[in-house]
Write a protein that holds these residues in place. Structure first.
Motif, PDB file in Angstrom:
ATOM      1  N   ASP A  79       0.813  -1.221   0.000  1.00 55.85           N
ATOM      2  CA  ASP A  79       0.000   0.000   0.000  1.00 55.85           C
ATOM      3  C   ASP A  79       0.845   1.269   0.000  1.00 55.85           C
ATOM      4  N   ASP A  80       2.178   1.133  -0.148  1.00 54.03           N
ATOM      5  CA  ASP A  80       3.121   2.259  -0.129  1.00 54.03           C
ATOM      6  C   ASP A  80       3.219   2.929   1.243  1.00 54.03           C
ATOM      7  N   VAL A  81       2.796   2.250   2.288  1.00 55.99           N
ATOM      8  CA  VAL A  81       2.847   2.807   3.648  1.00 55.99           C
ATOM      9  C   VAL A  81       3.536   1.806   4.558  1.00 55.99           C
ATOM     10  N   SER A  82       4.565   2.258   5.302  1.00 58.86           N
ATOM     11  CA  SER A  82       5.253   1.345   6.202  1.00 58.86           C
ATOM     12  C   SER A  82       5.808   2.020   7.448  1.00 58.86           C
ATOM     13  N   LYS A  83       6.559   3.124   7.292  1.00 56.12           N
ATOM     14  CA  LYS A  83       7.328   3.661   8.414  1.00 56.12           C
ATOM     15  C   LYS A  83       6.816   5.029   8.874  1.00 56.12           C
ATOM     16  N   GLN A  84       7.711   6.029   8.877  1.00 54.64           N
ATOM     17  CA  GLN A  84       7.382   7.349   9.413  1.00 54.64           C
ATOM     18  C   GLN A  84       7.378   8.409   8.294  1.00 54.64           C
ATOM     19  N   TYR A  85       6.752   9.525   8.608  1.00 54.77           N
ATOM     20  CA  TYR A  85       6.801  10.667   7.699  1.00 54.77           C
ATOM     21  C   TYR A  85       8.233  11.194   7.639  1.00 54.77           C
ATOM     22  N   ILE A  86       8.583  11.760   6.492  1.00 59.23           N
ATOM     23  CA  ILE A  86       9.904  12.370   6.360  1.00 59.23           C
ATOM     24  C   ILE A  86       9.765  13.888   6.252  1.00 59.23           C
ATOM     25  N   ASP A  87      10.881  14.566   6.310  1.00 54.53           N
ATOM     26  CA  ASP A  87      10.894  16.019   6.120  1.00 54.53           C
ATOM     27  C   ASP A  87      10.469  16.310   4.678  1.00 54.53           C
ATOM     28  N   PRO A  88       9.324  16.974   4.445  1.00 52.21           N
ATOM     29  CA  PRO A  88       8.830  17.184   3.078  1.00 52.21           C
ATOM     30  C   PRO A  88       9.750  18.014   2.197  1.00 52.21           C
ATOM     31  N   THR A  89      10.654  18.786   2.785  1.00 51.02           N
ATOM     32  CA  THR A  89      11.568  19.583   1.958  1.00 51.02           C
ATOM     33  C   THR A  89      12.564  18.708   1.205  1.00 51.02           C
ATOM     34  N   LEU A  90      12.729  17.454   1.654  1.00 49.42           N
ATOM     35  CA  LEU A  90      13.675  16.558   1.005  1.00 49.42           C
ATOM     36  C   LEU A  90      13.190  16.072  -0.360  1.00 49.42           C
ATOM     37  N   PHE A  91      11.884  16.161  -0.603  1.00 50.61           N
ATOM     38  CA  PHE A  91      11.379  15.726  -1.903  1.00 50.61           C
ATOM     39  C   PHE A  91      11.960  16.582  -3.028  1.00 50.61           C
ATOM     40  N   SER A  92      11.996  17.888  -2.840  1.00 52.07           N
ATOM     41  CA  SER A  92      12.515  18.772  -3.876  1.00 52.07           C
ATOM     42  C   SER A  92      14.024  18.593  -4.072  1.00 52.07           C
ATOM     43  N   GLU A  93      14.711  18.087  -3.050  1.00 50.82           N
ATOM     44  CA  GLU A  93      16.147  17.871  -3.169  1.00 50.82           C
ATOM     45  C   GLU A  93      16.490  16.590  -3.927  1.00 50.82           C
ATOM     46  N   ASN A  94      15.537  15.648  -3.964  1.00 51.49           N
ATOM     47  CA  ASN A  94      15.837  14.341  -4.535  1.00 51.49           C
ATOM     48  C   ASN A  94      14.984  13.957  -5.742  1.00 51.49           C
ATOM     49  N   LEU A  95      13.948  14.719  -6.025  1.00 58.51           N
ATOM     50  CA  LEU A  95      13.056  14.397  -7.137  1.00 58.51           C
ATOM     51  C   LEU A  95      12.955  15.579  -8.088  1.00 58.51           C
ATOM     52  N   SER A  96      12.405  15.317  -9.252  1.00 62.42           N
ATOM     53  CA  SER A  96      12.132  16.400 -10.190  1.00 62.42           C
ATOM     54  C   SER A  96      11.064  17.321  -9.603  1.00 62.42           C
TER      55      SER A  96
END
Length: 309
Positions: free
Chosen positions: A235-252
């Motif tokens: 279901d794409d769900v397993s652990k904890q939330y991450i810092d949302p600012t990291l998405f822009s650092e690692n994804l398009s």
């Protein structure tokens, strides 16, 4: 003419030997039961899953006690197999279906399940599976002792399979594949312990069923098979939330915008919620699973008519 007569005699002798080595089929004395009986059939039924999302209201329960009946989906497939003396056998089976779950089934529960409802996540995924299964029919071991043979044969089944899944979520406009968004930081250098999960994996089917001999050529089965998985990301769900600012650092840019929206959807119900790195999103202690309840109809291949003299 003498050669033709010799061929006929040899053919008759061969049939006699075959008849002596085969058993009569219990329906009538007109058919012979081979040691190995082949079978080819189709399956139709329902598929459901056990994941981090949804569940019953109240405190989360284990296994079937936490099953949501609202999320049964159609499943179908086909298979070929063989049974040795109607007791032990194997089959190769392809199964196709869909699984889904949603936290919104907990709406109205302001008690123990409120946190799961407020998480506000959901998913769906198509499932394509190919499995190699073994089955065992224990009652056939005692069939010769019975006065009347039983047309019913309960059995256990288990084996190994390969399945493909691809969890998606609805973003308000369209369904979006979640695995490329790395919603829990899978593959990010900031989370070296979280590797991206593979969409094609091994599973371990285990179940029970009952087979009914409709006729010498046709049989029916009712079967429940549970799949033990080695992933918690069905279901794409397993652990904890991450810092949302990291998405822009690692994804398009486009993927990061989608990930921010779909990784934490609590703000859709409560705009005051702020994503905190490390807060609970799922439960990594338990793997996900899915199962099928299916009706099977198949043809028996190999029962031949007895030659009369």
């Amino acid at each position: 003419m003498r050669l033709l007569k010799s061929i006929v005699i040899l053919w008759v002798m061969t049939l006699c030997v075959h008849s002596l080595s085969a058993q009569y089929y219990f329906y009538d004395n007109e058919r012979l039961e081979p040691a190995v009986l082949w079978e080819a059939g189709v399956s139709v039924g329902a598929m459901n899953c056990f994941t981090d999302l949804g569940g019953k209201k109240g405190v989360g329960k284990g296994f079937i006690k936490d099953l949501n009946g609202q999320h049964y989906n159609f499943a179908g497939g086909f298979y070929v197999g063989a049974l040795y003396h109607q007791t032990i056998g194997g089959r190769l089976e392809a199964t196709f279906g869909r699984v889904s779950a949603s936290d919104n089934v907990l709406e109205g529960d302001m008690g123990a399940a409120k946190g799961r409802y407020m998480r506000n996540l959901h998913f769906r995924s198509k499932i394509a599976e190919l499995a190699l299964l073994a089955e065992f029919h224990p009652l056939t071991l005692f069939q010769s002792m019975a006065k009347e043979p039983s047309y019913f044969s309960p059995y256990i089944v288990g084996g190994i399979g390969v399945f493909h899944f691809n969890p998606e979520a609805f973003n308000g406009y369209t369904w979006v594949a979640l695995q490329p968004l790395r919603t829990e930081g899978q593959g990010f250098p900031q989370y070296p312990d979280r590797r991206p999960y593979r969409l094609t994996q091994v599973n371990f089917p285990l179940g029970i069923g009952v087979k009914y001999e409709v006729s010498a050529l046709l049989n029916a089965r009712l079967e429940i098979v549970h799949r033990i998985l080695n992933t918690d990301y069905l279901d794409d769900v397993s652990k904890q939330y991450i810092d949302p600012t990291l998405f822009s650092e690692n994804l398009s840019h486009e993927a990061a915008a989608q990930a921010v929206k779909l990784a934490d959807r609590r703000q859709e119900l409560d705009p005051s919620v702020v994503t905190t790195e490390g807060s609970i999103r799922g439960d990594p202690k338990h793997k996900d699973a899915y199962f099928t309840i299916q009706f099977k109809l198949s043809l028996s291949i190999g029962r031949t008519r007895r030659v009369k003299f």
